[in-house]
Design an enzyme around this catalytic site. Structure first.
Site, PDB file in Angstrom:
ATOM      1  N   LYS A 267      32.985  44.476  40.110  1.00 30.65           N
ATOM      2  CA  LYS A 267      33.072  45.775  39.091  1.00 30.65           C
ATOM      3  C   LYS A 267      31.830  45.826  38.422  1.00 30.65           C
ATOM      4  O   LYS A 267      31.423  46.940  37.885  1.00 30.65           O
ATOM      5  CB  LYS A 267      34.107  45.668  38.262  1.00 30.65           C
ATOM      6  CG  LYS A 267      34.048  44.761  36.929  1.00 30.65           C
ATOM      7  CD  LYS A 267      35.163  45.067  35.940  1.00 30.65           C
ATOM      8  CE  LYS A 267      35.006  44.201  34.680  1.00 30.65           C
ATOM      9  NZ  LYS A 267      35.439  42.949  34.696  1.00 30.65           N
TER      10      LYS A 267
ATOM     11  N   HIS B 190      39.677  34.356  31.026  1.00 29.09           N
ATOM     12  CA  HIS B 190      38.260  35.021  30.972  1.00 29.09           C
ATOM     13  C   HIS B 190      38.031  35.302  29.288  1.00 29.09           C
ATOM     14  O   HIS B 190      38.738  35.994  28.697  1.00 29.09           O
ATOM     15  CB  HIS B 190      38.245  36.375  31.577  1.00 29.09           C
ATOM     16  CG  HIS B 190      37.047  37.143  31.552  1.00 29.09           C
ATOM     17  ND1 HIS B 190      35.802  36.843  30.754  1.00 29.09           N
ATOM     18  CD2 HIS B 190      36.431  38.147  32.344  1.00 29.09           C
ATOM     19  CE1 HIS B 190      34.817  37.577  31.107  1.00 29.09           C
ATOM     20  NE2 HIS B 190      35.298  38.344  31.991  1.00 29.09           N
TER      21      HIS B 190
ATOM     22  N   GLU C   8      33.935  33.358  37.549  1.00 32.51           N
ATOM     23  CA  GLU C   8      33.902  34.934  37.735  1.00 32.51           C
ATOM     24  C   GLU C   8      32.717  35.532  37.316  1.00 32.51           C
ATOM     25  O   GLU C   8      32.955  36.356  36.335  1.00 32.51           O
ATOM     26  CB  GLU C   8      35.137  35.482  37.618  1.00 32.51           C
ATOM     27  CG  GLU C   8      36.393  35.086  38.543  1.00 32.51           C
ATOM     28  CD  GLU C   8      37.680  35.540  37.944  1.00 32.51           C
ATOM     29  OE1 GLU C   8      38.643  35.555  38.745  1.00 32.51           O
ATOM     30  OE2 GLU C   8      37.631  36.073  36.673  1.00 32.51           O
ATOM     31  N   PRO C   9      31.498  35.080  37.420  1.00 37.04           N
ATOM     32  CA  PRO C   9      30.175  35.810  36.816  1.00 37.04           C
ATOM     33  C   PRO C   9      30.047  37.091  37.323  1.00 37.04           C
ATOM     34  O   PRO C   9      30.126  37.561  38.279  1.00 37.04           O
ATOM     35  CB  PRO C   9      29.097  34.969  37.118  1.00 37.04           C
ATOM     36  CG  PRO C   9      29.611  34.283  38.495  1.00 37.04           C
ATOM     37  CD  PRO C   9      30.982  34.015  38.359  1.00 37.04           C
TER      38      PRO C   9
HETATM   39  C1  LIG Z   1      34.967  41.930  34.432  1.00 34.19           C
HETATM   40  C2  LIG Z   1      35.614  40.589  34.810  1.00 34.19           C
HETATM   41  C3  LIG Z   1      34.695  39.411  35.076  1.00 34.19           C
HETATM   42  C4  LIG Z   1      33.043  39.690  34.717  1.00 34.19           C
HETATM   43  O1  LIG Z   1      32.895  39.554  33.509  1.00 34.19           O
HETATM   44  P1  LIG Z   1      31.343  39.153  32.775  1.00 34.19           P
HETATM   45  O2  LIG Z   1      31.745  39.169  31.304  1.00 34.19           O
HETATM   46  O3  LIG Z   1      30.214  40.781  33.361  1.00 34.19           O
HETATM   47  O4  LIG Z   1      30.892  37.985  33.347  1.00 34.19           O
HETATM   48  C5  LIG Z   1      35.067  38.299  35.375  1.00 34.19           C
HETATM   49  N1  LIG Z   1      36.590  38.172  35.614  1.00 34.19           N
HETATM   50  C6  LIG Z   1      37.561  39.090  35.581  1.00 34.19           C
HETATM   51  C7  LIG Z   1      38.858  38.952  35.674  1.00 34.19           C
HETATM   52  C8  LIG Z   1      36.982  40.615  34.882  1.00 34.19           C
HETATM   53  O5  LIG Z   1      37.896  41.475  34.545  1.00 34.19           O
END
Ligand SMILES: *Cc1c(COP(=O)(O)O)cnc(C)c1O
Length: 396
Positions: A67, A197, A270-271
């Protein structure tokens, strides 16, 4: 008006300024006239960031959060460098699969999914997702019972995070035991681990230690309930390529063995922002100008309905580096407006800029995160079609 920190150049990679400036000028001169902004993606930056990731997190497999920026050249590069992917929707799954990436490399990391998206994941073989509610268990049991699950838990609140996610996402401590019992012992699904997260742009590294301790408590509840041993810890996102990254990595690398002595634990992350942010440069043109006393107002061909949309609801640190075509000149108090007819469409207010003329370029570094992908076609300005030029500054 906006909390955007303009005027601060946050670019960290070491392309000689002149080289980047010349590249920008030549693309602008050859291919673009005012009215059409463009991006430059530097793949060597992506390579450097993956080196940095592997060095700081040798045991943490990155699942890049699509995303944040879904540019195909970026996704392909990341796949070639060994990344997996975090997709949140049917379309993101297809975007990744269409590049020839295997469904085994995808986590469907959206804890609340429409039935049509769950069915699609089952059809294409994406067998790894997250959940944080009982109803989600029911939907997955009905439409994708073979899917492996991570229980998303509410992350400890990071008051410094610029985009905390805790309110919307994650099971609360008192919900964990009944949810695990329901998913595993009642529905018979496979819960294989825990995810969290801490929120985008985490500011306090110790928040990761706290979240890892909370995840440990969930593993203990699972043991107590007699659920088959969980093996996966997903530490989410929130990383940027700043010195804080190494601090976060050492907090995580210390906390994991403290709370998870089992060497068989698999750690994933999940970067999002970490990979694209510094790899993309946005180039805009001056399309209008007006002097108001001592101050100058400019219009450019990109605005808050395009790449700057997240600045409306999120504080992004955008480095603004005006490149003028002239030798010049006077530094003036300036405001930059976007092209639409919405008076809110101001990109920067009362900043210092050298005086610019029609067709001059205004360049924004570090524009790869949550930018173009959040754009719209509002008012007839198609900010979703901004082209991207792919370069690799090391090899030129
Ligand atoms: C948006 C999102 C991320 C990425 O977050 P960043 O702050 O850009 O690293 C990772 N995991 C999930 C579930 C997200 O919704």
């Amino acid at each position: 008006m906006m909390s955007t920190d303009f005027g601060k150049i946050t670019r960290v990679h070491n392309i000689p300024k002149d080289e980047m400036a010349n590249l920008i000028r030549s693309i602008a001169a050859e291919k673009h006239e005012a009215g059409q902004p463009f991006y430059i993606l530097d793949l060597s930056t992506v390579e450097r960031l993956m080196d940095k990731w592997s060095h700081s997190f040798p045991n943490v497999k990155p699942f890049y959060a699509v995303k944040c920026n879904n540019e195909p050249a970026l996704l392909t590069k990341l796949a070639n460098l060994g990344a997996n992917f975090d997709c949140a929707s049917l379309l993101e799954i297809d975007t990744v699969l269409n590049l020839g990436i295997s469904p085994n490399q995808i986590i469907f990391a959206n804890p609340c999914k429409a039935i049509s998206h769950i069915k699609h994941a089952a059809a294409v073989g994406v067998n790894f997702t997250t959940f944080d509610s009982k109803l989600e268990v029911d939907k997955i049991k009905k439409w994708h019972p073979q899917c492996r699950l991570l229980l998303r838990i509410k992350a400890p609140s990071d008051s410094g995070s610029l985009r905390p996610l805790g309110k919307k996402f994650g099971a609360l401590p008192e919900e964990i035991e009944p949810l695990l019992h329901y998913a595993c012992n009642v529905a018979g699904l496979k819960v294989v681990g825990v995810s969290f997260h801490v929120g985008s742009i985490a500011q306090d590294p110790t928040i990761y230690r706290e979240a890892i301790a909370n995840a440990r408590a969930v593993f203990d509840v699972a043991d107590y309930l007699g659920i088959p041993k969980m093996q996966i810890l997903n530490i989410g996102g929130g990383f940027r390529s700043t010195p804080l990254f190494e601090e976060i990595a050492s907090v995580v690398n210390e906390a994991v063995p403290d709370f998870f002595p089992d060497p068989n634990l698999k750690i994933i992350a999940e970067p999002g922002r970490f990979f694209p942010e510094t790899a993309f440069t946005l180039v805009t043109h001056v399309i209008g100008k007006r002097a108001r006393g001592e101050k100058i107002e400019y219009w450019i061909d990109e605005g808050i309905y395009g790449s700057f949309r997240p600045t409306l609801y999120n504080s992004c640190f955008v480095g603004i580096k005006p490149i003028s075509m002239k030798e010049c000149c006077d530094i003036r108090e300036s405001t930059i407006y976007g092209p639409s007819c919405d008076s809110l469409d101001a990109v920067a207010v009362d900043i210092k800029l050298p005086e610019l003329e029609l067709d001059d370029l205004i360049v924004f570094y570090d524009m790869g995160a949550y930018s173009k992908c959040a754009g719209t076609k509002f008012n007839g300005f198609d900010m979703l079609s901004t082209p991207t030029y792919i370069v690799s500054t090391n090899s030129t």
